[in-house]
Design a protein around this motif. Sequence first.
Motif, PDB file in Angstrom:
ATOM      1  N   ALA A   1       0.690  -1.248  -0.040  1.00 15.00           N
ATOM      2  CA  ALA A   1      -0.124  -0.050  -0.167  1.00 15.00           C
ATOM      3  C   ALA A   1       0.894   1.320   0.157  1.00 15.00           C
ATOM      4  CB  ALA A   1      -0.925   0.012   1.243  1.00 15.00           C
ATOM      5  N   PRO A   2       0.283   2.303  -0.509  1.00 17.15           N
ATOM      6  CA  PRO A   2       1.243   3.661  -1.017  1.00 17.15           C
ATOM      7  C   PRO A   2       1.998   3.951   0.537  1.00 17.15           C
ATOM      8  CG  PRO A   2      -0.800   4.086  -1.746  1.00 17.15           C
ATOM      9  CD  PRO A   2      -1.160   2.500  -1.067  1.00 17.15           C
ATOM     10  N   SER A   3       1.431   4.093   1.751  1.00 17.52           N
ATOM     11  CA  SER A   3       2.007   4.535   3.010  1.00 17.52           C
ATOM     12  C   SER A   3       3.395   3.440   3.199  1.00 17.52           C
ATOM     13  CB  SER A   3       1.121   4.454   3.825  1.00 17.52           C
ATOM     14  OG  SER A   3       0.363   3.436   4.509  1.00 17.52           O
ATOM     15  N   TYR A   4       2.952   2.034   3.012  1.00 16.20           N
ATOM     16  CA  TYR A   4       4.134   1.296   3.383  1.00 16.20           C
ATOM     17  C   TYR A   4       5.174   1.250   2.568  1.00 16.20           C
ATOM     18  CZ  TYR A   4       1.215  -0.851   6.948  1.00 16.20           C
ATOM     19  OH  TYR A   4       0.199  -1.220   8.116  1.00 16.20           O
TER      20      TYR A   4
ATOM     21  N   LEU B   1       7.247   4.106   3.308  1.00 20.69           N
ATOM     22  CA  LEU B   1       8.004   3.887   4.634  1.00 20.69           C
ATOM     23  C   LEU B   1       9.294   3.000   4.067  1.00 20.69           C
ATOM     24  CD1 LEU B   1       8.251   3.700   7.742  1.00 20.69           C
ATOM     25  CD2 LEU B   1       7.079   1.596   7.597  1.00 20.69           C
ATOM     26  N   LYS B   2       9.061   2.089   3.246  1.00 17.62           N
ATOM     27  CA  LYS B   2      10.299   1.379   2.847  1.00 17.62           C
ATOM     28  C   LYS B   2      11.130   2.212   1.756  1.00 17.62           C
ATOM     29  CE  LYS B   2      11.346  -2.554  -0.020  1.00 17.62           C
ATOM     30  NZ  LYS B   2      11.044  -3.359  -1.082  1.00 17.62           N
ATOM     31  N   ASP B   3      10.544   3.145   1.201  1.00 15.64           N
ATOM     32  CA  ASP B   3      11.720   3.958   0.392  1.00 15.64           C
ATOM     33  C   ASP B   3      12.272   4.769   1.299  1.00 15.64           C
ATOM     34  OD1 ASP B   3      10.646   3.057  -2.008  1.00 15.64           O
ATOM     35  OD2 ASP B   3       9.115   4.645  -2.256  1.00 15.64           O
ATOM     36  N   ASN B   4      11.425   5.529   2.384  1.00 15.58           N
ATOM     37  CA  ASN B   4      12.179   6.407   3.301  1.00 15.58           C
ATOM     38  C   ASN B   4      13.199   5.770   3.832  1.00 15.58           C
ATOM     39  OD1 ASN B   4      10.555   8.333   2.311  1.00 15.58           O
ATOM     40  ND2 ASN B   4       9.350   8.463   4.162  1.00 15.58           N
ATOM     41  N   LEU B   5      13.077   4.686   4.565  1.00 17.97           N
ATOM     42  CA  LEU B   5      14.053   3.701   5.462  1.00 17.97           C
ATOM     43  C   LEU B   5      15.109   3.238   4.873  1.00 17.97           C
ATOM     44  CD1 LEU B   5      11.634   2.058   7.812  1.00 17.97           C
ATOM     45  CD2 LEU B   5      13.035   3.651   8.535  1.00 17.97           C
ATOM     46  N   SER B   6      14.946   2.881   3.330  1.00 17.97           N
ATOM     47  CA  SER B   6      16.018   2.252   2.466  1.00 17.97           C
ATOM     48  C   SER B   6      17.072   3.313   2.486  1.00 17.97           C
ATOM     49  CB  SER B   6      15.470   2.150   1.012  1.00 17.97           C
ATOM     50  OG  SER B   6      14.406   1.040   1.233  1.00 17.97           O
ATOM     51  N   LYS B   7      16.850   4.392   2.751  1.00 17.12           N
ATOM     52  CA  LYS B   7      18.067   5.640   2.887  1.00 17.12           C
ATOM     53  C   LYS B   7      19.124   5.287   4.057  1.00 17.12           C
ATOM     54  CE  LYS B   7      15.215   8.815   0.532  1.00 17.12           C
ATOM     55  NZ  LYS B   7      14.042   9.593   0.841  1.00 17.12           N
ATOM     56  N   PHE B   8      18.491   4.640   5.024  1.00 16.48           N
ATOM     57  CA  PHE B   8      18.921   4.582   6.238  1.00 16.48           C
ATOM     58  C   PHE B   8      19.503   3.100   6.659  1.00 16.48           C
ATOM     59  CE2 PHE B   8      16.205   8.135   6.802  1.00 16.48           C
ATOM     60  CZ  PHE B   8      17.062   9.235   7.347  1.00 16.48           C
ATOM     61  N   ILE B   9      18.609   2.179   5.960  1.00 21.71           N
ATOM     62  CA  ILE B   9      18.996   0.882   6.367  1.00 21.71           C
ATOM     63  C   ILE B   9      19.074   0.039   5.085  1.00 21.71           C
ATOM     64  CG2 ILE B   9      17.803  -1.225   7.561  1.00 21.71           C
ATOM     65  CD1 ILE B   9      16.267   0.759   9.326  1.00 21.71           C
ATOM     66  N   ASP B  10      20.045  -0.962   5.119  1.00 23.40           N
ATOM     67  CA  ASP B  10      20.240  -1.871   3.942  1.00 23.40           C
ATOM     68  C   ASP B  10      19.014  -2.357   3.506  1.00 23.40           C
ATOM     69  OD1 ASP B  10      20.854  -3.761   2.099  1.00 23.40           O
ATOM     70  OD2 ASP B  10      22.499  -4.781   3.658  1.00 23.40           O
ATOM     71  N   PRO B  11      18.585  -2.175   2.408  1.00 24.16           N
ATOM     72  CA  PRO B  11      17.348  -2.562   1.825  1.00 24.16           C
ATOM     73  C   PRO B  11      17.033  -4.001   1.718  1.00 24.16           C
ATOM     74  CG  PRO B  11      18.414  -1.007   0.225  1.00 24.16           C
ATOM     75  CD  PRO B  11      19.158  -1.293   1.430  1.00 24.16           C
ATOM     76  N   LYS B  12      18.178  -4.860   1.927  1.00 23.55           N
ATOM     77  CA  LYS B  12      18.257  -6.271   1.960  1.00 23.55           C
ATOM     78  C   LYS B  12      17.631  -6.618   3.255  1.00 23.55           C
ATOM     79  CE  LYS B  12      22.056  -7.590  -0.915  1.00 23.55           C
ATOM     80  NZ  LYS B  12      23.347  -6.839  -0.335  1.00 23.55           N
ATOM     81  N   ARG B  13      17.439  -5.688   4.378  1.00 21.04           N
ATOM     82  CA  ARG B  13      17.214  -5.901   5.594  1.00 21.04           C
ATOM     83  C   ARG B  13      15.437  -5.531   5.787  1.00 21.04           C
ATOM     84  NH1 ARG B  13      19.780  -3.618   9.336  1.00 21.04           N
ATOM     85  NH2 ARG B  13      21.636  -2.885   8.507  1.00 21.04           N
TER      86      ARG B  13
END
Length: 700
Positions: free
Chosen positions: A3-6, A9-21
């Motif tokens: 869903a768009p909000s999730y 969240l994923k896009d925003n967090l991918s800048k701080f956290i390894d997207p593989k996690r």
Amino acid sequence: MLAPSYQKLKDNLSKFIDPKRILDNPLQTLAYGTDASFYRLIPEIVILAHNEAEVIEIIKQAKKLNIALTFRAAGTSLSGQAITDSVLVVATHGWKNFELLDNNQKIKLEPGIVGSRANTFLAPHGLKIGPDPASINAAMIGGIVANNASGMCCGTAQNSYQTIADIRIVLNDGTVLDTSDAESVAAFKNSHKALIQEIESLRNTIKNDESLYHFIKNKFKIKNTTGYSINALVDYEDPIEIIKHLMVGSEGTLAFISNVTFKTVIDEKFKSCSLLIFNTIQDACNATILLKSAPVAAVELLDRDSIRSVENDPAAPDYFKTLPESACALLVECRDNTVEVLQQKQEAIRLQIQSIPTYTDYEFTSDPKQYYFNWKARKGLLPTVGGLRKNGTTVIIEDVAFPLPQLAEACLALKDLFKKYEYHDAVLFGHALEGNLHFVFSQDFSTQTEVDRYEKLMSELAILVVDRFNGSLKAEHGTGRNMAPFVEKEWGTAAYEIMKRIKTIFDPNNKINPDVLINPDPKAHLKNLKPMPESHAIVDKCMECGFCEPYCVSEGLTLSPRQRIVIAREISRLEESNENPTRLAAIRKDVTYQLDETCATDGLCALACPVNIDTGKFVKTWRANELNGSSKKVAEYIGSSMAGTTAVLRVGLKAVSFFHSILGTRIMTTLSNGIHFISFGKVPKWIPEMPKGADKIKTL
Ligand SMILES: Cc1cc2nc3c(=O)[nH]c(=O)nc-3n(C[C@H](O)[C@H](O)[C@H](O)COP(=O)(O)OP(=O)(O)OC[C@H]3O[C@@H](n4cnc5c(N)ncnc54)[C@H](O)[C@@H]3O)c2cc1C
Ligand code: SF4
């Protein structure tokens, strides 16, 4: 598709956290979303957080997007408190630091440390942590503290609530409070004046209401994990002490726990135990009351049905089979640092209960074989019932406590209740000294009739425990979704209102593990029940307890044995029902690498499994089933021509090694990558660590 909000969240967090996690595919969200309870919610996203900075960012970003978060340690919770259909933050890998403090009088632990591992840090000093759940070999510090988990020896004196020295938490606005750091406390008091005032106001409300004050004090004389630890508001004056103790048993609904400092407790060197058989439950419970003031380390009750479930064990004494129906056993444990005092304690125990006749004579034993059997009989009860249950059913363990004087009557009342609702496989056992009883039974949730039967049992159980015996509905396993609908029943309106205010103080938007502990839905305990479809005979008895996880070499890389079984079950369910072919295809897409190719099939998991499941064996069967016709033929050929195969490989490896010695590592790597590429991955890549072909073994 998220869903768009999730997705945001994923896009925003991918800048701080390894997207593989940051996981959002159907296989991994299901695998990581499952815990040991009989509830299932599948998270939209699972984040494997590795440090506090990441958690702060997750909390802040989720708050901006109004997204709910649930924290997870080992996922051995039994009451549905570690699951979510929103975002699951798993804090295990990366959370393993510890520090011994104040000459080992204290230990600071991060939340991803397994309880028994914490004890191995302390063992050389003759010390341990206080909380001692039976799940200590799998459960982690975050979950142990958040559930205020306890076991047979810690009672109410050495649990997390009593032994916590300090805590470091991240609140819903991303603020960190470290109670061991004066600067952090001062800054918090300054930045969160309103929160502190609210806590003080709650404390004063209770202190000004004498009957509520004594009611709360009394309810915590026995083990109680129903609702929040509101004893913090009567036991402490200082708001920081209150916050620290409120976090214990808060089930991840108030804040994230970054670390905990425990006061350590003595781990006595010498141990002995004895299995005392009494003629009746009443005798056993009366003996327990007397033992309360004797030097015992543990008193565990096993009813006649419990004994029956272990009487076929080869190590069980013959008389187990001939015990009268009314018999009841107490397993009494004695500990000390010297053998002399240990013997004195044994004598004191004998004297203390000499007025109550036992069915057979008894001796205390330190003989490893007998000692082990006695405890095996007690600890094996859950697996025994779990292993005997019908496939497709869930094994349920409930966890109630009664004031000690009422224990005998309560045991008999519980037994009548099982009979009334035809739970014929139910066994009753528990930490008698604390009035804490567990009952284990199997439950089918696949039909409405069965769900209704469970509902009736639970409603009547609540009346029995609360109205008739003034006990606690959850003694050590936490409230969860399972008991949330009954918190008000147990605590009454005034105390429940205080609990609701606590939740609002720390989480005004209800976004931190919502619906757990405080839940307005009176039927919440009957929703989101976990399906337990049959999948394969090797794994059908799996209880999804998670005990195998710390022993698995691929846990964290891909899946643990529990997660492999969860996925296999879901594939079986989807194939059988044809309910959602798209989801089935999505899970199947990743299953080869996640379930099969990365399993070492070493069977180590079976060593920890209470029902002896060797998931490695299951994976081998899976592997064989997944092979197509030509692969099977190749496998069969290799299997029947091992001498030839090893000879070819020996020569091949020697040849590769020869070329490596001539060409050198750089050219060899480039060449190998090129061949791998042009063969579309059919020729495997060479790596410098590749072994040289061994010489042929000479046989006689
Ligand atoms: C076979 C079996 C036997 C058991 N025996 C006992 C027993 O004897 N006594 C007992 O008390 N329990 C027992 N349990 C229940 C369970 O093992 C304990 O409650 C345990 O403490 C849960 O720990 P966990 O690491 O698995 O936590 P999880 O299940 O992962 O989480 C538990 C709770 O803690 C919260 N949480 C986790 N990490 C954090 C964090 N860093 N910050 C904030 N919140 C967090 C979660 O949100 C959740 O609400 C048993 C379970 C099983 C399967
Ligand atoms: S395989 Fe065994 S240890 Fe692992 S989750 Fe299942 S029952 Fe528990």
